[in-house]
Design a protein around this motif. Structure first.
Motif, short mmCIF file in Angstrom:
data_model
loop_
_atom_site.label_atom_id
_atom_site.label_comp_id
_atom_site.label_asym_id
_atom_site.label_seq_id
_atom_site.Cartn_x
_atom_site.Cartn_y
_atom_site.Cartn_z
N TYR A 283 -3.56 0.47 -3.25
CA TYR A 283 -3.65 -0.66 -2.32
C TYR A 283 -3.52 -1.92 -3.18
O TYR A 283 -4.50 -2.42 -3.72
CB TYR A 283 -4.99 -0.62 -1.58
CG TYR A 283 -5.11 -1.60 -0.45
CD1 TYR A 283 -5.34 -2.95 -0.69
CD2 TYR A 283 -5.00 -1.18 0.87
CE1 TYR A 283 -5.45 -3.85 0.34
CE2 TYR A 283 -5.12 -2.09 1.91
CZ TYR A 283 -5.34 -3.42 1.64
OH TYR A 283 -5.44 -4.31 2.67
N VAL B 237 0.85 -1.18 0.00
CA VAL B 237 0.00 0.00 0.00
C VAL B 237 0.89 1.23 0.00
O VAL B 237 1.91 1.28 0.70
CB VAL B 237 -0.92 0.01 1.24
CG1 VAL B 237 -1.79 1.25 1.27
CG2 VAL B 237 -1.78 -1.25 1.29
N ILE C 271 -10.08 3.91 -4.34
CA ILE C 271 -8.72 3.42 -4.57
C ILE C 271 -8.67 2.87 -6.00
O ILE C 271 -9.53 2.09 -6.36
CB ILE C 271 -8.34 2.30 -3.56
CG1 ILE C 271 -8.38 2.86 -2.13
CG2 ILE C 271 -6.97 1.74 -3.88
CD1 ILE C 271 -8.22 1.79 -1.07
N ILE D 28 -4.62 7.21 1.09
CA ILE D 28 -4.26 5.94 0.46
C ILE D 28 -4.23 6.20 -1.04
O ILE D 28 -5.23 6.59 -1.63
CB ILE D 28 -5.28 4.83 0.80
CG1 ILE D 28 -5.36 4.60 2.31
CG2 ILE D 28 -4.91 3.55 0.05
CD1 ILE D 28 -6.49 3.67 2.73
N SER E 298 -7.66 -4.21 6.16
CA SER E 298 -8.51 -3.97 5.00
C SER E 298 -8.38 -2.50 4.60
O SER E 298 -7.98 -1.65 5.42
CB SER E 298 -9.97 -4.28 5.34
OG SER E 298 -10.47 -3.29 6.24
N PRO E 299 -8.72 -2.16 3.37
CA PRO E 299 -8.66 -0.75 2.97
C PRO E 299 -9.48 0.16 3.90
O PRO E 299 -9.01 1.23 4.30
CB PRO E 299 -9.23 -0.75 1.56
CG PRO E 299 -8.96 -2.12 1.05
CD PRO E 299 -9.09 -3.02 2.24
#
Length: 171
Positions: free
Chosen positions: A112, A14, A124, A109, A76-77
């Motif tokens: 990922y 990530v 994402i 972020i 997890s995201p």
């Protein structure tokens, strides 16, 4: 013969953007890196240099210091986003009152793994990643060959395709 199924968490590469334009910007970035390094099931694997950048957007404000961090995480995201926002608010006292306004810490972020995700409050790859030199320069420093999963282009290609402008200076 090994098991076909495992309860071990799957780790993903990530990339997280860090930005600060209030207070001691360099110290803020280093504190954010330290805080991210404390997250469960997460380890830092690379950190770009820091770059002095002009702010983007309609709000008049001081220059930012930006960098990019690569981590391996089993979070997890959504869980990672919650943790990053917790760091912004608890550690850096961020208040989200002015969009694109000044802030001691902004954590986003960027990528990922090769995930493409669009949920409320979480997109994402980052939707403006490919347009922002202040993100692409430090990202290209640590992962020039990383593929943008939606655009199918390498980070260094995305950087080269940007029009001139937007000053990004290594400090």
């Amino acid at each position: 013969m090994g098991a076909l199924c495992s309860n071990l968490p799957v780790e993903s590469n990530v990339f997280i953007a860090l930005g600060s334009n209030q207070g001691d910007r360099e110290l803020n970035l280093l504190r954010a890196v330290a805080e991210i390094g404390k997250l469960a099931q997460t380890r830092i694997t690379a950190l770009s240099g820091f770059y002095d950048t002009e702010p983007v957007g309609p709000v008049d404000q001081p220059n930012f210091l930006n960098g990019v961090l690569r981590v391996e995480t089993a979070l997890s995201p959504r869980h990672l986003l919650v943790e990053l926002q917790r760091i912004e608010t608890e550690v850096f006292r961020r208040v989200r009152d002015v969009q694109w306004g000044p802030r001691a810490m902004d954590l986003d972020i960027l990528l990922y793994g090769d995930l493409i995700l669009e949920e409320e409050g979480l997109v994402i790859p980052h939707p403006r990643l490919h347009e922002r030199r202040f993100v692409l320069v430090p990202l290209a420093e640590i992962a020039p060959g990383q593929i943008h999963p939606k655009l199918g282009k390498r980070v260094d290609e995305l950087l080269r395709s940007l029009p001139p402008g937007e000053r990004v200076t290594r400090v």
